[in-house]
Scaffold this motif. Structure first.
Motif, PDB file in Angstrom:
ATOM      1  N   HIS A   1      41.738  42.032  49.020  1.00 44.77           N
ATOM      2  CA  HIS A   1      42.602  41.832  50.345  1.00 44.77           C
ATOM      3  C   HIS A   1      43.061  40.350  50.448  1.00 44.77           C
ATOM      4  O   HIS A   1      43.538  39.994  51.774  1.00 44.77           O
ATOM      5  N   GLU A   2      42.761  39.532  49.423  1.00 42.51           N
ATOM      6  CA  GLU A   2      43.158  38.346  49.539  1.00 42.51           C
ATOM      7  C   GLU A   2      44.571  37.896  48.889  1.00 42.51           C
ATOM      8  O   GLU A   2      45.486  37.380  49.086  1.00 42.51           O
ATOM      9  N   GLY A   3      44.646  38.663  47.564  1.00 43.72           N
ATOM     10  CA  GLY A   3      45.970  38.535  46.925  1.00 43.72           C
ATOM     11  C   GLY A   3      45.596  38.534  45.336  1.00 43.72           C
ATOM     12  O   GLY A   3      44.643  38.655  44.923  1.00 43.72           O
ATOM     13  N   GLU A   4      46.713  38.913  44.535  1.00 39.07           N
ATOM     14  CA  GLU A   4      46.443  38.864  43.029  1.00 39.07           C
ATOM     15  C   GLU A   4      45.886  37.790  42.480  1.00 39.07           C
ATOM     16  O   GLU A   4      45.056  38.280  41.633  1.00 39.07           O
ATOM     17  N   ALA A   5      46.250  36.717  42.658  1.00 42.51           N
ATOM     18  CA  ALA A   5      45.635  35.512  42.130  1.00 42.51           C
ATOM     19  C   ALA A   5      43.993  35.673  42.093  1.00 42.51           C
ATOM     20  O   ALA A   5      43.237  35.335  41.404  1.00 42.51           O
ATOM     21  N   HIS A   6      43.511  35.840  43.497  1.00 43.25           N
ATOM     22  CA  HIS A   6      42.004  36.052  43.526  1.00 43.25           C
ATOM     23  C   HIS A   6      41.431  37.285  43.007  1.00 43.25           C
ATOM     24  O   HIS A   6      40.443  36.926  42.368  1.00 43.25           O
ATOM     25  N   ALA A   7      42.236  38.355  42.999  1.00 41.99           N
ATOM     26  CA  ALA A   7      41.690  39.511  42.165  1.00 41.99           C
ATOM     27  C   ALA A   7      41.694  39.239  40.793  1.00 41.99           C
ATOM     28  O   ALA A   7      40.901  39.527  39.997  1.00 41.99           O
ATOM     29  N   ARG A   8      42.659  38.535  40.314  1.00 36.99           N
ATOM     30  CA  ARG A   8      42.632  38.272  38.751  1.00 36.99           C
ATOM     31  C   ARG A   8      41.356  37.615  38.344  1.00 36.99           C
ATOM     32  O   ARG A   8      41.001  37.699  37.307  1.00 36.99           O
ATOM     33  N   ALA A   9      41.348  36.293  39.150  1.00 42.23           N
ATOM     34  CA  ALA A   9      40.001  35.431  39.075  1.00 42.23           C
ATOM     35  C   ALA A   9      38.779  36.046  38.926  1.00 42.23           C
ATOM     36  O   ALA A   9      38.113  35.788  38.003  1.00 42.23           O
ATOM     37  N   GLN A  10      38.608  37.072  39.748  1.00 39.41           N
ATOM     38  CA  GLN A  10      37.605  37.944  39.833  1.00 39.41           C
ATOM     39  C   GLN A  10      37.343  38.873  38.807  1.00 39.41           C
ATOM     40  O   GLN A  10      36.074  38.765  38.139  1.00 39.41           O
ATOM     41  N   PHE A  11      38.398  39.412  38.111  1.00 37.67           N
ATOM     42  CA  PHE A  11      38.315  40.390  37.094  1.00 37.67           C
ATOM     43  C   PHE A  11      38.029  39.344  36.021  1.00 37.67           C
ATOM     44  O   PHE A  11      37.093  39.817  34.975  1.00 37.67           O
TER      45      PHE A  11
END
Length: 473
Positions: free
Chosen positions: A290-300
């Protein structure tokens, strides 16, 4: 075709003569999706409203005629087609397909039972929300059938089964009365939970005609990853890491055995299955952020680095686009189609406590290999919620139809006994239907069965609602 003129006249008066089908090709209503059963209907009736459903049920109750409620007829447990005697009525809810209301403040939508799941998803998306129930059959299954079987799908790990997504129901009882429970309340502590009683009852207690379902905010980003893992235990370890690193962002976690993916590669080579030759299992993960793609990719990336270091992942790819993500999910959804191309098979929809899944697979794989030389196991499913589709394919060179005829009962007993030893269930999301109805007494508590029979007797004393399903007559 067996006929009952008086009843048929009442049905035509209730829904209109053009919506009472007795002649022509009724195969679409009389044969189950897998082709395991082909019955004969007294008639196929297509009501367009809840009042019409109630009139049909009252007419059938007056004539003692059994009713088979049917949505998209995608049942995998032979739960929605008539038997062969020509005296049962198929109640098709396909005409009841309206989205009645969307309440953005309450985060709900109210839909009729015949609404196709994909259309429910689209209605939610059009209003700026997410309806998270997702199944391979979503283009043809209906929300009423999803509720009737308490369907699961690929996002149960985050959002739960259909039961958890439902806030209220409208139901026509076995006497033809209408219960309006479409309040959409999240708190209503006023007695027995009738909603949960009808969900998962497979049409044996009444007819679900509409439902109020939960909506969710759409995530800012959704990323998909595909990982090769060296064992089922490694897949379970990766699941633990994913919970730890992604938290509620983990919305999908699917496991797929090497042979299952090999069938997709064999029958649909254009799908280009990644990494399947390199490991006994692959895992498909979805991260909704729910923050954005950059945050999601960093998590992954953080999760996969940790998993590589821990040895529970040998290689991985992260989808770089929506098209790539859909392609990876399409591979997962094509396993059942590839298995069908390979020939008739014995399907098992089981659940086992997640921590015990590796031991279950090791024990049961070895047991079946010892009992049936050359047996091929198509093991895949929703590891995130402990649900495996542990399917059995005939050995190469063996006629699949003969294999099914000669070995199904023995294989079911071997698999279901193993499930019971590991504290699991013989039906995770497909229901009991008629396919497992005679197996249930062996694996369900006698006390539980007595309580179920008492409920059935109280709500459907004539026994006209989908007889022969869930409980043995």
């Amino acid at each position: 075709m067996t006929t009952n003129p008086t009843l048929l006249d009442a049905l035509r008066q209730a829904v209109g003569a053009t919506h009472v089908l007795t002649e022509g090709d009724l195969t679409a209503y009389e044969r189950d999706w897998r082709g395991r059963a082909h019955g004969r209907a007294l008639a196929v009736v297509q009501p367009a409203s809840t009042a019409e459903v109630a009139a049909v049920v009252r007419a059938c109750a007056a004539h003692g005629t059994s009713i088979i409620p049917q949505g998209g007829n995608t049942s995998l447990s032979v739960g929605a087609v008539p038997d062969e005697n020509g005296r049962q009525l198929v109640l098709s809810l396909k005409r009841m397909d309206r989205v009645r209301a969307i309440d953005g403040a309450n985060l709900t939508l109210t839909v009729e039972a015949g609404c196709i799941l994909q259309n429910v998803q689209a209605a939610a998306e059009g209003a700026g929300f997410l309806f998270p129930l997702s199944l391979a059959a979503e283009g043809s299954c209906t929300i009423g059938g999803n509720l009737g079987t308490n369907a699961g799908g690929t996002q149960v790990v985050r959002y739960g089964n259909t039961r958890e997504l439902c806030l209220g129901l409208e139901v026509v009882t076995a006497q033809g009365e209408i219960w309006d429970g479409l309040t959409g309340l999240r708190k209503d502590n006023t007695g027995y939970d009738l909603r949960d009683l009808f969900i998962g009852s497979e049409g044996t207690l009444g007819v679900i005609t509409a439902a109020t379902m939960k909506l969710y905010p759409r995530p800012a980003a959704q990323l998909t990853a595909w990982a090769a893992v060296p064992s089922m235990q490694a897949a379970v370890d990766l699941l633990g890491l994913a919970h730890q690193r992604l938290g509620p962002g983990l919305t999908g976690f699917e496991v797929m055995g090497q042979f299952a993916l090999g069938l997709v590669d064999k029958h649909f080579p254009q799908l280009r299955v990644p990494l399947w030759r390199e490991a006994p299992y692959c895992v498909l993960l979805e991260n909704s952020d729910h923050e954005g793609e950059a945050h999601a990719r960093a998590q992954f990336e953080s999760l996969l680095e940790m998993a590589l270091e821990a040895g529970c992942v040998s290689d991985a790819v992260v989808a770089e686009s929506i098209a790539q993500a859909r392609g990876l999910w399409h591979i997962r959804e094509s396993i059942s189609l590839a298995q069908a191309e390979e020939g008739l098979n014995i399907k098992h929809d089981i659940s086992v406590p997640i921590a015990r899944i590796p031991a279950f697979c090791e024990e049961t794989d070895a047991l079946l290999a010892r009992e049936i030389a050359g047996v091929r196991l198509v093991n895949f499913g929703h590891l995130g919620d402990g649900n495996l589709h542990y399917n059995v394919q005939a050995p190469e060179g063996v006629d699949p139809r003969a294999f099914l005829r000669d070995e199904e009962k023995r294989i079911n007993t071997l698999v279901f006994d193993a499930v019971a030893r590991h504290g699991g269930s013989i039906s995770a999301e497909h229901g009991i239907g008629s396919l497992k109805v005679h197996e249930l007494p062996r694996y369900k508590s006698p006390v539980a069965l007595d309580l179920m029979r008492a409920i059935k007797g109280a709500l459907d004393p004539q026994g006209i609602m989908n007889p022969g399903r869930v409980l043995v007559d």
